[in-house]
Write an enzyme that holds these catalytic residues in place. Structure first.
Site, short mmCIF file in Angstrom:
data_model
loop_
_atom_site.label_atom_id
_atom_site.label_comp_id
_atom_site.label_asym_id
_atom_site.label_seq_id
_atom_site.Cartn_x
_atom_site.Cartn_y
_atom_site.Cartn_z
N ASP A 33 1.32 -1.35 -0.54
CA ASP A 33 0.31 -0.32 0.20
C ASP A 33 0.90 1.69 -0.01
O ASP A 33 2.13 0.96 0.32
CB ASP A 33 -1.21 0.03 1.58
CG ASP A 33 -1.70 0.80 1.24
OD1 ASP A 33 -2.69 0.49 0.72
OD2 ASP A 33 -1.83 2.38 1.00
N HIS A 175 -20.48 -5.69 -13.80
CA HIS A 175 -20.73 -5.16 -12.43
C HIS A 175 -20.99 -4.38 -11.64
O HIS A 175 -20.68 -3.20 -11.11
CB HIS A 175 -19.02 -5.66 -11.48
CG HIS A 175 -19.83 -5.29 -9.63
ND1 HIS A 175 -20.10 -6.21 -9.56
CD2 HIS A 175 -18.51 -5.58 -8.88
CE1 HIS A 175 -19.85 -6.35 -8.04
NE2 HIS A 175 -18.72 -5.57 -7.62
N1 LIG Z 1 -15.42 -6.01 -7.53
C1 LIG Z 1 -16.20 -6.22 -6.15
O1 LIG Z 1 -16.49 -7.33 -5.84
C2 LIG Z 1 -15.76 -4.69 -4.78
C3 LIG Z 1 -15.81 -5.33 -4.27
C4 LIG Z 1 -15.68 -3.86 -3.11
C5 LIG Z 1 -15.01 -3.19 -3.75
N2 LIG Z 1 -14.09 -2.79 -4.58
C6 LIG Z 1 -13.32 -1.86 -4.98
O2 LIG Z 1 -12.23 -2.69 -4.44
C7 LIG Z 1 -11.20 -1.33 -4.19
C8 LIG Z 1 -10.77 -1.36 -3.00
O3 LIG Z 1 -11.74 -1.14 -2.07
P1 LIG Z 1 -11.72 -0.92 0.21
O4 LIG Z 1 -12.52 -0.98 0.27
O5 LIG Z 1 -10.58 -1.54 0.22
O6 LIG Z 1 -10.83 0.69 -0.20
P2 LIG Z 1 -9.99 0.70 0.93
O7 LIG Z 1 -10.14 2.52 0.32
O8 LIG Z 1 -10.10 0.00 2.29
O9 LIG Z 1 -8.65 0.56 0.71
C9 LIG Z 1 -8.24 0.92 -0.79
C10 LIG Z 1 -6.55 1.05 -0.95
O10 LIG Z 1 -5.79 1.15 -1.48
C11 LIG Z 1 -4.74 1.81 -1.38
N3 LIG Z 1 -4.06 2.95 -2.84
C12 LIG Z 1 -4.34 4.05 -3.39
N4 LIG Z 1 -3.44 3.97 -4.03
C13 LIG Z 1 -2.55 2.93 -4.13
C14 LIG Z 1 -1.69 2.93 -5.22
N5 LIG Z 1 -1.43 3.52 -5.75
N6 LIG Z 1 -0.49 1.81 -4.74
C15 LIG Z 1 -1.21 0.73 -3.43
N7 LIG Z 1 -2.81 0.74 -2.85
C16 LIG Z 1 -3.00 1.96 -2.64
C17 LIG Z 1 -5.14 3.12 -0.54
O11 LIG Z 1 -4.26 3.60 0.28
C18 LIG Z 1 -5.98 2.11 0.92
O12 LIG Z 1 -5.42 1.55 1.36
C19 LIG Z 1 -12.39 0.15 -4.49
O13 LIG Z 1 -12.21 1.18 -5.94
C20 LIG Z 1 -13.77 -0.71 -4.36
O14 LIG Z 1 -14.64 0.33 -4.92
C21 LIG Z 1 -14.21 -3.69 -5.56
#
Ligand SMILES: NC(=O)c1ccc[n+]([C@@H]2O[C@H](COP(=O)([O-])OP(=O)(O)OC[C@H]3O[C@@H](n4cnc5c(N)ncnc54)[C@H](O)[C@@H]3O)[C@@H](O)[C@H]2O)c1
Length: 312
Positions: A33, A175
């Site tokens: 991260d 999705h």
């Molecule tokens: N496909 C699915 O079914 C599904 C389900 C839930 C969430 N999501 C998606 O997953 C993504 C993450 O969700 P989350 O709840 O974990 O969010 P979150 O904010 O809890 O975590 C995202 C993380 O990404 C990190 N990040 C940002 N830029 C980065 C980079 N350049 N390199 C490395 N890390 C980086 C952030 O610091 C953060 O810790 C979102 O886009 C969300 O919409 C998808």
């Protein structure tokens, strides 16, 4: 040699995916991260849980992509989650840049890795991953369908008061809120849903499934779902590492299947050691076919928006 899985983005979904994967003891794990100390802290905490569950898993956290070197699978969860009132597509611009960087950086360290994408908008971020990485289509798969189908299974089991083990549901398409929960192929102990449930209850379940992500976003107020998305990714990673040939609903690259071309879209995809081995085609009812075309149109529009933002 032990398998290695790197999870990019150690936020809610990334760390929960690590949790579900660690319990399966199928690979050493790396959390990456941009937030300093956070992936290291979460990795150490999870590592310290392993003696309690008698699992030998090496778990490390890093702000540096070098830690991911030699990964078999890269899971991409980095990016912004939805806020109440936002659609998944609203995340496009911000997340495209994050995903592009994650793919570029991880590929340098793990040129043979298979990518499992979770970041939204899911179908389009999977497309971006394949294009940016110049990867063959079998090496990129997006997680959406396992989650959406699990939500539908949970709702059907609650409605009928039966075990979730008896409920098989299949949700296809993009999705987004236009996803297509199949009502005849989905079944309870082999009995099609459209035979076991009255039409109004079935329609209510289909509607709740479509809006399942939004329901959680509006309850949580900040962030989106993570337990169910995390375990869905873990099931896919497990199927790949164990070469299970498991068919799951997942976003795969289509070249003519379901009459669709050059998009990632939720379809039954067979997962094994080489990633996506095969896409299966249902015989769809006319209504389902129309709904699938509508969902595809929505994914296509977001894919085109991506193409105008990023050169892919
Ligand atoms: N496909 C699915 O079914 C599904 C389900 C839930 C969430 N999501 C998606 O997953 C993504 C993450 O969700 P989350 O709840 O974990 O969010 P979150 O904010 O809890 O975590 C995202 C993380 O990404 C990190 N990040 C940002 N830029 C980065 C980079 N350049 N390199 C490395 N890390 C980086 C952030 O610091 C953060 O810790 C979102 O886009 C969300 O919409 C998808």
């Amino acid at each position: 040699m032990k398998n290695k899985v790197s999870i990019i983005g150690a936020g809610m979904t990334g760390s929960t995916t690590a949790h579900w994967l660690a319990e399966r003891e199928i690979a050493d794990l790396v959390l990456v991260d941009i937030v300093e100390g956070m992936p290291q802290g979460k990795a150490l905490d999870l590592l310290e849980a392993m003696p309690v569950v008698y699992k030998d898993v090496r778990i490390t956290g890093s702000n540096d992509y070098e830690a991911t070197a030699g990964s078999d699978i890269i899971v991409i969860t980095a990016g912004l989650p939805r806020k109440p009132g936002m659609s998944r597509d609203d995340l496009l611009t911000a997340n495209a840049e994050i995903v592009r960087k994650a793919v570029d950086s991880t590929l340098q360290q793990s040129p043979d890795a298979i990518y499992v994408v979770l970041t939204n908008p899911l179908d389009v971020m999977s497309y971006l991953t394949m294009k940016v990485g110049r990867l063959p289509k079998n090496r990129v798969v997006g997680q959406a369908g396992v989650l959406d189908s699990a939500r539908m299974r949970a709702f059907v089991a609650m409605e009928l008061g039966v075990s979730v083990e008896n409920v098989n549901c299949y949700v296809l398409g993009g999705h987004g809120d236009e996803m297509v929960p199949l009502t005849h192929a989905s079944n309870v102990a082999g009995i099609p849903l459209d035979e076991i449930l009255p039409p109004d209850r079935l329609e209510a379940i289909v509607d709740r499934t479509r809006k399942g992500g939004g329901e959680i976003v509006s309850l949580l107020k900040t962030g989106s779902a993570y337990y169910a998305p995390g375990v869905a990714v873990a099931q896919m990673v497990d199927a790949i590492l164990k070469d299970k040939h498991l068919i799951v609903p997942a976003a795969a690259y289509l070249e003519g299947e379901y009459g669709l071309d050059d998009i990632f879209f939720g379809v039954p995809a067979q997962l094994g050691r080489n990633g996506v081995e095969k896409v299966y085609e249902y015989k769809l009812a006319e209504k389902e076919r129309l709904a699938l075309d509508q969902s595809a149109e929505s994914v296509r529009q977001t894919t085109q928006a991506l193409q105008s933002l990023v050169k892919v």
